[in-house]
Design a protein around this motif. Structure first.
Motif, PDB file in Angstrom:
ATOM      1  N   UNK A 164       0.948  -1.182  -0.002  1.00  0.00           N
ATOM      2  CA  UNK A 164      -0.031  -0.009   0.077  1.00  0.00           C
ATOM      3  C   UNK A 164       0.765   1.299   0.113  1.00  0.00           C
ATOM      4  N   UNK A 165       0.346   2.201  -0.840  1.00  0.00           N
ATOM      5  CA  UNK A 165       1.135   3.634  -0.890  1.00  0.00           C
ATOM      6  C   UNK A 165       0.614   4.489   0.364  1.00  0.00           C
ATOM      7  N   UNK A 166       1.423   4.104   1.456  1.00  0.00           N
ATOM      8  CA  UNK A 166       0.757   4.811   2.784  1.00  0.00           C
ATOM      9  C   UNK A 166       1.947   4.670   3.881  1.00  0.00           C
ATOM     10  N   UNK A 167       2.035   5.743   4.862  1.00  0.00           N
ATOM     11  CA  UNK A 167       2.891   5.745   6.073  1.00  0.00           C
ATOM     12  C   UNK A 167       2.343   4.844   6.774  1.00  0.00           C
ATOM     13  N   UNK A 168       1.172   4.766   7.039  1.00  0.00           N
ATOM     14  CA  UNK A 168       0.133   4.289   7.918  1.00  0.00           C
ATOM     15  C   UNK A 168      -1.090   3.544   7.448  1.00  0.00           C
ATOM     16  N   UNK A 169      -1.087   1.993   7.457  1.00  0.00           N
ATOM     17  CA  UNK A 169      -2.128   1.506   7.010  1.00  0.00           C
ATOM     18  C   UNK A 169      -2.004  -0.067   7.368  1.00  0.00           C
ATOM     19  N   UNK A 170      -3.012  -0.829   7.283  1.00  0.00           N
ATOM     20  CA  UNK A 170      -3.050  -2.245   7.609  1.00  0.00           C
ATOM     21  C   UNK A 170      -2.111  -2.948   6.389  1.00  0.00           C
ATOM     22  N   UNK A 171      -1.280  -3.917   6.604  1.00  0.00           N
ATOM     23  CA  UNK A 171      -0.582  -4.422   5.939  1.00  0.00           C
ATOM     24  C   UNK A 171       0.894  -4.057   5.291  1.00  0.00           C
ATOM     25  N   UNK A 172       1.259  -4.589   4.147  1.00  0.00           N
ATOM     26  CA  UNK A 172       2.660  -4.017   3.946  1.00  0.00           C
ATOM     27  C   UNK A 172       2.491  -2.692   3.479  1.00  0.00           C
ATOM     28  N   UNK A 218       4.639   0.708   1.341  1.00  0.00           N
ATOM     29  CA  UNK A 218       5.797   1.017   0.680  1.00  0.00           C
ATOM     30  C   UNK A 218       7.077   1.524   1.249  1.00  0.00           C
ATOM     31  N   UNK A 219       6.552   2.314   2.254  1.00  0.00           N
ATOM     32  CA  UNK A 219       7.959   2.870   3.162  1.00  0.00           C
ATOM     33  C   UNK A 219       8.587   1.650   3.924  1.00  0.00           C
ATOM     34  N   UNK A 220       8.031   0.645   3.759  1.00  0.00           N
ATOM     35  CA  UNK A 220       8.842  -0.491   4.594  1.00  0.00           C
ATOM     36  C   UNK A 220       9.896  -1.183   3.536  1.00  0.00           C
ATOM     37  N   UNK A 221       9.852  -0.857   2.422  1.00  0.00           N
ATOM     38  CA  UNK A 221      10.720  -1.448   1.316  1.00  0.00           C
ATOM     39  C   UNK A 221      12.087  -0.218   1.264  1.00  0.00           C
ATOM     40  N   UNK A 222      12.320   0.841   1.890  1.00  0.00           N
ATOM     41  CA  UNK A 222      13.176   1.761   1.952  1.00  0.00           C
ATOM     42  C   UNK A 222      13.605   1.642   3.263  1.00  0.00           C
ATOM     43  N   UNK A 223      15.016   2.237   3.403  1.00  0.00           N
ATOM     44  CA  UNK A 223      15.644   2.412   4.625  1.00  0.00           C
ATOM     45  C   UNK A 223      14.719   3.056   5.696  1.00  0.00           C
ATOM     46  N   UNK A 224      14.670   2.787   7.059  1.00  0.00           N
ATOM     47  CA  UNK A 224      13.784   3.616   7.670  1.00  0.00           C
ATOM     48  C   UNK A 224      14.295   5.101   7.759  1.00  0.00           C
ATOM     49  N   UNK A 246      14.421   7.143   5.636  1.00  0.00           N
ATOM     50  CA  UNK A 246      13.479   7.591   4.699  1.00  0.00           C
ATOM     51  C   UNK A 246      12.430   8.209   5.273  1.00  0.00           C
ATOM     52  N   UNK A 247      11.889   7.476   6.007  1.00  0.00           N
ATOM     53  CA  UNK A 247      10.413   7.730   6.549  1.00  0.00           C
ATOM     54  C   UNK A 247      10.693   8.700   7.663  1.00  0.00           C
ATOM     55  N   UNK A 248      11.824   9.167   8.082  1.00  0.00           N
ATOM     56  CA  UNK A 248      12.180  10.015   9.244  1.00  0.00           C
ATOM     57  C   UNK A 248      12.617  11.422   8.898  1.00  0.00           C
ATOM     58  N   UNK A 249      12.798  11.513   7.706  1.00  0.00           N
ATOM     59  CA  UNK A 249      13.336  12.922   7.162  1.00  0.00           C
ATOM     60  C   UNK A 249      12.418  13.997   7.313  1.00  0.00           C
ATOM     61  N   UNK A 292      12.214  17.810   5.488  1.00  0.00           N
ATOM     62  CA  UNK A 292      10.834  17.467   5.055  1.00  0.00           C
ATOM     63  C   UNK A 292      10.691  16.131   4.767  1.00  0.00           C
ATOM     64  N   UNK A 293       9.413  15.585   4.943  1.00  0.00           N
ATOM     65  CA  UNK A 293       8.965  14.140   4.885  1.00  0.00           C
ATOM     66  C   UNK A 293       8.932  13.991   3.520  1.00  0.00           C
ATOM     67  N   UNK A 294       9.267  12.598   3.077  1.00  0.00           N
ATOM     68  CA  UNK A 294       9.313  12.050   1.736  1.00  0.00           C
ATOM     69  C   UNK A 294       7.685  11.556   1.707  1.00  0.00           C
ATOM     70  N   UNK A 295       7.340  11.788   0.360  1.00  0.00           N
ATOM     71  CA  UNK A 295       5.862  11.498   0.014  1.00  0.00           C
ATOM     72  C   UNK A 295       6.092  10.861  -1.204  1.00  0.00           C
ATOM     73  N   UNK A 296       5.098   9.764  -1.574  1.00  0.00           N
ATOM     74  CA  UNK A 296       4.934   9.211  -2.504  1.00  0.00           C
ATOM     75  C   UNK A 296       4.206  10.358  -3.593  1.00  0.00           C
ATOM     76  N   UNK A 297       4.726  10.052  -5.024  1.00  0.00           N
ATOM     77  CA  UNK A 297       4.248  10.987  -6.182  1.00  0.00           C
ATOM     78  C   UNK A 297       3.009  10.402  -6.595  1.00  0.00           C
ATOM     79  N   UNK A 298       1.692  10.809  -5.998  1.00  0.00           N
ATOM     80  CA  UNK A 298       0.632  10.056  -6.642  1.00  0.00           C
ATOM     81  C   UNK A 298       0.463   8.649  -5.847  1.00  0.00           C
TER      82      UNK A 298
END
Length: 237
Positions: free
Chosen positions: A70-78, A80-86, A88-91, A93-99
């Motif tokens: 799922x393209x979300x930082x907080x949701x149920x299940x796997x 996308x941010x879990x596929x990146x080094x941790x 990147x989710x702590x930067x 300004x924050x890193x966001x999906x483009x669409x």
């Protein structure tokens, strides 16, 4: 900007944690000389555990998104941010999906911490081509390309017709679809409007950016010069 704040904003740790990293000698210059928190160095001269720092604000990266994520930082299940080094989710300004790509769509997904760049890519005014390969439940009828290119197709529950889109048959039940906007589940809803059903969807490119051999679940940084190709006219795959 003090080095502690700079490195913390890149997601390597809290300011307190980064201060401890300086005391442990984990922050050095390119020659391996240990740096201190009040030293002054250019971004490209700093090393963390011997490796160059991630790019500063303005970062862009691409991911070959797998199915079921799922393209979300907080949701149920796997997510996308879990596929990146941790980090990147702590930067900040924050890193966001483009669409977004829905859970059952795979392929090229971009991330950035540059809000202006994000909105420029997704804006229909930029006419950035997003190219998908679709697997269909039924054979193509043969009139879908004309329907999608007409600029008159209106999706269910919407009032504004879609922008003209390109369709190239790849087989009886496979097609390449080029969109210049990003409405909710647009590709799937377009084929539904044409009396078909998408059973597999994969995004292969955004503007002039493609996966270029990137394996499923793999990511890489996108150079600034590469980003210019996103807005190149006629760059669809």
């Amino acid at each position: 900007m003090r080095l502690v704040r700079l490195i913390a904003n890149l997601g390597y740790g809290s300011r307190r944690e980064v201060a401890m990293m300086f005391r442990e000698g984990r922050i050095t210059d390119a020659d391996g000389e240990v740096l201190y928190a009040d030293d002054k160095r250019e971004h490209h001269e700093i090393r963390f555990d011997g490796e160059p720092l991630d790019p500063p604000a303005g970062l862009c990266l691409m991911l070959n998104k797998p199915l079921g994520v799922t393209c979300s930082a907080r949701d149920v299940g796997r997510l996308v941010y879990e596929l990146l080094p941790e980090r990147f989710s702590l930067r900040n300004p924050a890193l966001s999906t483009v669409g977004r790509l829905d859970r059952e769509t795979s392929g090229l997904l971009l991330f950035t911490d540059d809000g202006a760049l994000l909105h420029r890519i997704i804006s229909p005014k930029s006419s950035v081509a997003k190219v998908y390969e679709a697997e269909l439940a039924e054979d193509l009828r043969g009139d879908e390309a004309a329907l999608f290119a007409s600029g008159t197709l209106t999706l269910e529950s919407e009032q504004t017709p879609l922008l003209p889109a390109g369709l190239e048959p790849l087989g009886p039940r496979r097609a390449r679809l080029t969109l210049h906007e990003g409405r909710y589940h647009q590709a799937r809803r377009m084929f539904a409007a044409a009396g078909n059903h998408v059973i597999g969807l994969h995004r292969v490119s955004v503007g002039g950016l493609s996966l270029q051999g990137l394996g499923i679940g793999e990511w890489r940084l996108v150079e600034l010069t590469e980003m210019q190709t996103v807005f190149s006219r006629g760059s669809a795959a």
